[in-house]
Design an enzyme around this catalytic site. Sequence first.
Site, PDB file in Angstrom:
ATOM      1  N   ILE A   1      12.698   5.289 117.554  1.00 60.59           N
ATOM      2  CA  ILE A   1      11.919   4.638 118.619  1.00 60.59           C
ATOM      3  C   ILE A   1      10.563   4.167 118.104  1.00 60.59           C
ATOM      4  CG2 ILE A   1      10.904   6.776 119.550  1.00 60.59           C
ATOM      5  CD1 ILE A   1      11.952   3.512 121.408  1.00 60.59           C
TER       6      ILE A   1
ATOM      7  N   ASP B   1      13.971   9.810 125.697  1.00 65.15           N
ATOM      8  CA  ASP B   1      14.102  11.263 125.827  1.00 65.15           C
ATOM      9  C   ASP B   1      14.109  11.889 124.455  1.00 65.15           C
ATOM     10  OD1 ASP B   1      16.946  10.149 125.415  1.00 65.15           O
ATOM     11  OD2 ASP B   1      17.125  12.282 124.953  1.00 65.15           O
TER      12      ASP B   1
ATOM     13  N   GLY C   1      19.348   7.883 121.670  1.00 59.82           N
ATOM     14  CA  GLY C   1      18.353   8.233 122.679  1.00 59.82           C
ATOM     15  C   GLY C   1      16.974   7.817 122.228  1.00 59.82           C
ATOM     16  N   GLU C   2      15.966   8.570 122.635  1.00 58.60           N
ATOM     17  CA  GLU C   2      14.556   8.316 122.281  1.00 58.60           C
ATOM     18  C   GLU C   2      14.003   7.067 122.967  1.00 58.60           C
ATOM     19  OE1 GLU C   2      14.006   7.950 118.059  1.00 58.60           O
ATOM     20  OE2 GLU C   2      14.837   9.917 117.609  1.00 58.60           O
ATOM     21  N   GLY C   3      14.846   6.304 123.669  1.00 52.59           N
ATOM     22  CA  GLY C   3      14.410   5.035 124.242  1.00 52.59           C
ATOM     23  C   GLY C   3      14.760   3.837 123.366  1.00 52.59           C
TER      24      GLY C   3
END
EC number: 2.4.2.21
Lengths: 355, 355
Positions: free
Chosen positions: A97, A173, A315-317
């Site tokens: 991210i 997240d 994830g992580e955006g």
Amino acid sequence: MLLEKTIAEVGTLYLEPMAEAKKRLDSLIKPPGSLGRLEELAVQLAGITGNPRPVVGDRVIIIMAGDHGVVAEGVSVAPQEITHQQIPAFLSGVAGIGVLGRLAGARLVVVDVGVAVPVDYPGVLNRKVRPGTGNIARGPAMTREEAVRSVEVGIEVVQGEIDRGATLIGLGDMGIGNTTPSSAIAAVLGGYTPEEVTGRGTLVNDQVLRQKIKVVAMALEVNRPDPADALDVLAKVGGLEIGGLAGVILGAAARRVPVVIDGFITTAAAMVAVALQPRVKEFMIASHLSGEQGHRLMLEYLGLVPMLYLNMRLGEGTGAALAMHLVEAACRVINEMASFSEAGIADLDEDKILK
Amino acid sequence: MLLEKTIAEVGTLYLEPMAEAKKRLDSLIKPPGSLGRLEELAVQLAGITGNPRPVVGDRVIIIMAGDHGVVAEGVSVAPQEITHQQIPAFLSGVAGIGVLGRLAGARLVVVDVGVAVPVDYPGVLNRKVRPGTGNIARGPAMTREEAVRSVEVGIEVVQGEIDRGATLIGLGDMGIGNTTPSSAIAAVLGGYTPEEVTGRGTLVNDQVLRQKIKVVAMALEVNRPDPADALDVLAKVGGLEIGGLAGVILGAAARRVPVVIDGFITTAAAMVAVALQPRVKEFMIASHLSGEQGHRLMLEYLGLVPMLYLNMRLGEGTGAALAMHLVEAACRVINEMASFSEAGIADLDEDKILK
């Protein structure tokens, strides 16, 4: 109470700017609707913001981090300390991210809403509700009060960013083990079986996958969350970062700022937010279809249509970051393309167009 | 002859840089493979360019414009003069590709390879092979020599751009009526029925759709193109811009430069290019799944996986432009993310990962 107040503040889309945006799009030098989802996005943004010629200004990706007691059940490939260890890589720009958020022109806001150990990296917002959840295979993740507090953290953080000028929010997240509570939430709120919505996360092998499915089933059996009560579901089988992300959605929608959701975890948070206030759905933008089993069902349940099919599962955006480019494209189209009359181009033969 | 020489020059992917890229990607602070298609793209780019840490430099979208005699059969909503009228809007930046090409950071190169009327806008490359094709429902689109020439125009144009520094090529098309010959090409080369690969183009109504399907069937019946001879197919039922785009693919692949295809028309061109030289497939990147009926089948036939699901059907290179952001994302990931050891983060438990 902040949560109830925020839920009540969420409105509906403004219809007049949407109609105006649609009219403008239909006048542009292209067959009507031929830019597909980009046109739908521009209309949605007009409805959210009230601006018939929407623009994208400051972009912020809010990453909520939390830990999960359920890792004690052996559901994850990664050791729990990675939640804590990854945070500096977000901020220094060398995590997924970090790289893709920079490409998206987005600022990252990293929030410790429930990391198991103290986080003292500069730049991380300390909003810890508790250090990690309880093991949902054995008992509740947290108390109902903690669940409410986690959602309120998200509301406070996003509204602070909106006050500072954010006009497009992305969700991210971080939390080792968080596909397991996300599956549990999806199963309860969506009415799916654990098998349907439990996947390989970070590509666990068959043995770990079987264990995950068993653990999700145990979590539902032990805790008996009430599907009609989203806060009960969040408290019993959820996670602190999931609550925080649900709060970000609610807080952004209440302020009429569009929210780009990411993958499996943030979509579980979206299910919680929609269960608390169905109107938030109109303020959300789906980004990608995750490679994680169950994500497709969750998006269908929410009635959201993803734009990117990249088989990502980080994830992580990261998916939200990539989709911000498409949101910008939608705004550019409605603002920068010329109409047939402006460009002096012959119009189409209306009699031949599909009505 | 340029065409034969170029076909012979197309090589295969370099395996060693691909293996090196894969190894780097697996070392980064994410679960292996969790960035999905982005990781596959980075590996493909390494194989194309020979650089295990590929970068995106100058981006060029080449838009081939041509007209189609088959519009006499009433297959299109738009009058033929739009092909000519749209060209200044590309160059002035107010057409779809003007806006999205600018967002992609790409330079547009507009080529008149077969517009029906003289084009004298400054900046348009005049490479007209003939002023529009013949009506394929009544006879061939062009002669075999003209078909070869159209492909060679594409080779010359793309290689000129590569000489000037282009390192990533996008394909765009402009030509009122060009979904009809594209459907005919897809039917012949892919072995599909006219119904399977003929769609609504610019959203024509049921009556025009039925007419299009009839016209595609007539074109195949009247011309009897040889499915084993791509130049025969292009000459008999193709288009000048489609030949030009096939040439761009061949010319870029011969110089080991990646090519991003767009929607229905450029995928028909890709089918021609692959029929001439199957190895070009390794140098192509699919961008989006068009809303046009048949595009999915054509991509499946080619073994290409689209990344964007936006239900777009504009052409012009708009999907290719949007996908350039994803190509850049892939390069950023491999170059800018840190490895577990660089970041000092605990590695994953290998025993639990799916092999």
